[in-house]
Structure formats: structure tokens, C-alpha cells
Design a protein around this motif. Sequence first.
Motif, PDB file in Angstrom:
ATOM      1  N   LEU A 202      -5.419   7.590  -1.361  1.00  0.00           N
ATOM      2  CA  LEU A 202      -5.256   6.282  -2.064  1.00  0.00           C
ATOM      3  C   LEU A 202      -4.454   5.294  -0.547  1.00  0.00           C
ATOM      4  O   LEU A 202      -5.709   4.004   0.193  1.00  0.00           O
ATOM      5  N   LEU A 203      -3.810   6.122   0.494  1.00  0.00           N
ATOM      6  CA  LEU A 203      -3.677   5.391   1.443  1.00  0.00           C
ATOM      7  C   LEU A 203      -4.608   5.531   2.447  1.00  0.00           C
ATOM      8  O   LEU A 203      -4.071   4.336   2.937  1.00  0.00           O
TER       9      LEU A 203
ATOM     10  N   ALA B  92       0.742  -1.100  -0.282  1.00  0.00           N
ATOM     11  CA  ALA B  92       0.322  -0.043  -0.032  1.00  0.00           C
ATOM     12  C   ALA B  92       1.169   1.677  -0.305  1.00  0.00           C
ATOM     13  O   ALA B  92       0.611   2.213  -0.499  1.00  0.00           O
ATOM     14  N   MET B  93       1.936   1.665   0.616  1.00  0.00           N
ATOM     15  CA  MET B  93       2.467   1.821   1.112  1.00  0.00           C
ATOM     16  C   MET B  93       3.889   3.021  -0.798  1.00  0.00           C
ATOM     17  O   MET B  93       3.130   3.843  -1.080  1.00  0.00           O
ATOM     18  N   ALA B  94       3.938   1.123  -1.306  1.00  0.00           N
ATOM     19  CA  ALA B  94       4.771   2.310  -2.140  1.00  0.00           C
ATOM     20  C   ALA B  94       3.416   2.468  -3.319  1.00  0.00           C
ATOM     21  O   ALA B  94       3.720   3.133  -5.136  1.00  0.00           O
ATOM     22  N   LYS B  95       1.950   2.000  -3.124  1.00  0.00           N
ATOM     23  CA  LYS B  95       1.106   2.464  -3.975  1.00  0.00           C
ATOM     24  C   LYS B  95       1.228   4.007  -4.246  1.00  0.00           C
ATOM     25  O   LYS B  95       0.592   4.905  -4.970  1.00  0.00           O
ATOM     26  N   ALA B  96       1.065   4.051  -2.967  1.00  0.00           N
ATOM     27  CA  ALA B  96       0.746   6.052  -2.388  1.00  0.00           C
ATOM     28  C   ALA B  96       1.905   7.151  -2.416  1.00  0.00           C
ATOM     29  O   ALA B  96       1.164   7.743  -1.769  1.00  0.00           O
ATOM     30  N   LEU B  97       2.930   6.198  -2.197  1.00  0.00           N
ATOM     31  CA  LEU B  97       3.661   7.700  -2.468  1.00  0.00           C
ATOM     32  C   LEU B  97       4.135   7.875  -3.626  1.00  0.00           C
ATOM     33  O   LEU B  97       4.704   6.906  -4.464  1.00  0.00           O
ATOM     34  N   PRO B  98       4.224   9.231  -3.555  1.00  0.00           N
ATOM     35  CA  PRO B  98       4.225   9.779  -5.445  1.00  0.00           C
ATOM     36  C   PRO B  98       5.164   9.671  -6.287  1.00  0.00           C
ATOM     37  O   PRO B  98       6.537   9.449  -5.847  1.00  0.00           O
ATOM     38  N   LEU B  99       5.590   9.348  -7.310  1.00  0.00           N
ATOM     39  CA  LEU B  99       6.429   9.309  -7.801  1.00  0.00           C
ATOM     40  C   LEU B  99       6.835  10.730  -9.002  1.00  0.00           C
ATOM     41  O   LEU B  99       7.492  11.124  -9.661  1.00  0.00           O
ATOM     42  N   GLY B 100       5.696  11.896  -8.853  1.00  0.00           N
ATOM     43  CA  GLY B 100       6.081  13.023  -9.476  1.00  0.00           C
ATOM     44  C   GLY B 100       5.688  14.285  -8.079  1.00  0.00           C
ATOM     45  O   GLY B 100       5.153  13.827  -7.302  1.00  0.00           O
ATOM     46  N   PRO B 101       5.906  15.678  -8.537  1.00  0.00           N
ATOM     47  CA  PRO B 101       5.588  16.670  -8.096  1.00  0.00           C
ATOM     48  C   PRO B 101       3.885  16.548  -8.869  1.00  0.00           C
ATOM     49  O   PRO B 101       3.765  16.064  -9.812  1.00  0.00           O
ATOM     50  N   GLY B 102       3.174  17.186  -7.221  1.00  0.00           N
ATOM     51  CA  GLY B 102       1.630  17.386  -6.912  1.00  0.00           C
ATOM     52  C   GLY B 102       0.798  16.464  -7.582  1.00  0.00           C
ATOM     53  O   GLY B 102      -0.573  16.477  -7.860  1.00  0.00           O
ATOM     54  N   GLU B 103       1.450  15.435  -6.732  1.00  0.00           N
ATOM     55  CA  GLU B 103       0.427  13.978  -6.159  1.00  0.00           C
ATOM     56  C   GLU B 103       0.268  13.394  -5.054  1.00  0.00           C
ATOM     57  O   GLU B 103      -0.600  13.305  -4.915  1.00  0.00           O
TER      58      GLU B 103
END
Length: 404
Positions: free
Chosen positions: A240-241, A222-233
Motif C-alpha cells: 500500500l505504501l 498514507a503512513m497512517a494507512k500503511a502502518l499495520p494494526l496487528g501481526p501479519g500485515e
Amino acid sequence: MASLLSEARRYAAFGMSIIPIRNDANGRKRPAQRWEKFQTTRADTEELRSLFRHPGLTGLAVILGPVSDNLFARDFDRAISYEKWASVNPEIANVVPTVRTARGFHVYGRFASVAGRTYSDGELRGEGQYMVLPPSTHPTGLKYAWAGPPPSSKDAIPCFDPVTAGLAHDWSEAPSIQRTQETQETHGSQVTPELSGSQETQGTHVVGEGGTTPAPMPLEEAMAKALPLGPGENHHRLFLLARWVRSVEAHEGRLMPAEQYRNVFDQWFARNDFLRPDQTRDEYWLEFAGAYKDVRLPLGAGGPLEAAWRAALSSPPPGCASQFTDQKFILLVSWCRELQRLAGDKPFYLSCRTVQQRLGLPTPPRAGTILRGLVAREILDLVDKGTHRTGMASSYRYLPPLDE
């Protein structure tokens, strides 16, 4: 590394903005250095030489969006989801550049203004995000590799709309195309994979009970999906978390202890590389608390489409459906009634493609004809017509009384 540099130059010749990648101590694939500049400007030959001369590099990545000639990518974390998509969309799947990853597949295409979206089986990535390319090494030690011939030029990457190609949908909940004996006997209609696209769930958190609660995914996933991949997320990812927290609570039948709840947020904050410098920890904490309060659909519980579909299968059809003899149409009317129940006093979203896929109709236009007929019969009211350009499904209201 010379091999990475040569690959970086080859990709750059295709109009891609390339950056080096390093696997960190936590098993994450991260840019080896600051990369904001390359979101708008491609590195030239000398810059690539400088970027790829540092030790410890494990791969390279392409920055998606306008800087790479409108490149986008669909990340299928699960191979089965990719296989379901490819079986329904063979004309696209057979020609698009595709990468085999440690867990699934990456599919590449070109289209203007693709925004990132997250699904339970991966992500659609677009402007401002990046995607790891072959021959990078995954933290597990496996190599990224092209599933077919690698693209030999920019023109080898086709331009198409990811929405109409089925890439802006969650395929994890799609059942197999084969009907079960029970389905054939009870409903008499073909049930095909659900495409619960984000355009049909986005913008509303109003949902109802969808049946038994599945076991939540592990915190690390869940944490992997909830961490943003770029600015503005951050706002979307925090929500989601919060949905994951709700899924744990729904599964265990109790509220998450306050200490555990705070620890989930603390982990997200400590591992987030894209925090806004003008937003404090306390502001993010309160944003998380607000997101938790707004959640109506636990993560992994399916979307409103699936919840309404299950309700339609198990409930008597409405009286207005008695004018039909085709079980598919009766089920469609029941589905629309349940979607309206979940949406409350708001309209619900439903696309022609979703109706076509779910009911086993030959083409989306056939589904569109049926939906227009339901509007003409005053079973539905068309509130807003969706378009391929916006990627939004049409919105409707169910007009007959919900309790008939």
C-alpha cells in the motif's frame, strides 16, 4: 479510571476481549501494554482491574475475531462513505451497533473468519485486530460515542456476512445515486454507486490507465494507512505504501528522488510496532523495493472496475453488443471488454452485486441472470464461480476479439 473499568466490565459481559488504550505522543491510539495474550483469552474480572489501574489511560478497545465471539467492525474514516453505504443498505444500517468517531463511523457485526482489509475510506477489521470503543478519547480530544443505543447484550450485535452487506467494499469513489443530465442523455441508464470490492481487485496488480491522476494524499495520511494494526500485515501494508509512492510520481510526472524514497521507507520502519523479530531491516527494505516494482495502480487512482468503467463510457461498443437494444446491456458488454483489456491474459473478477449496483438493476439475482446469459451467448466464459462463503466474486474471460 473507574469509568473505563466499569465500561470494560460491561463490554466483557457481552463476550468481548477488552484491553486499555493510551494515546501516544504521535497522536496514535495504542494498547497501553502487551496484548497478545488477550487475542486468544479474555481478561477476567481481576485482570481487568489490574489492566485499568494504570495512569494515563485514554480509552479501551475490543479485540476482534473468535476471542470476542466472532466480532468484526467496519471503520469508515469518512462520514460520506458511511452515509452512502447506509443509504444502500438501510435494513442493516438501522440495526447494527454504530459508533460516531472523530472522522466517521464504526459499524459492528458478528461473522466467522473475517480477515482485515484496507480501503481508501477506512478498513474492514477482523481476527487479531482491535477497535477503540466508547467512551474513549480520540487524540483530538473528541469522545467516541454510540450513534444510537449501545448494545445491551451479546445478542444485540447481529450476525451477518460483511461481504453481502456491502461492508467489504470501498465507498469513497461511489458517485451520488442521482443521475446527471449528461448521463441520462448519453447512456440512457441509471448509474448507481460503484462497489469496487477487494475480492474483485485482490490477487492481481494488472491494470491500465484510468484517466487523469488525482493529487496524492499527504504522507502522514498514507503512513497512517500503511502502518499495520496487528501481526501479519507488513507485506500488504508495504505494498500500500509503495502504491502511495507511485501516486506521487504519477501526479508529479517524475520519479521520486532516491533520498525521499528511502525516507518514506525509514519512517514506516521506525514507526512500525509489528515488525517480525526474525526479519531484518534490509529484508523489509528489499520487500518494499519489490512491492514498488510490482505496483501498476497508484494509490487513490481507483480500481480496475472504475478504470474499465470510464473506458467503457468513452469507447464505441463492441460489435457483439449490437444484438442488444437496452443501453444497460450494451454498456455491460463494453465494461467486460475493458476489464479483459486491463487483465491481459488473466480472467477478471465481477460480482452480481456490483453489476446490480452499477447498472441500477432491482436485485443481484437479476444481474446474475444477465451474466449467465452473456455466458450462454459466448460473450463471456465463466472461469470460476464465486460464493458468499468465500467472499470471492466470480471470474470471467471476455471471448470476442478485443479490437472488434
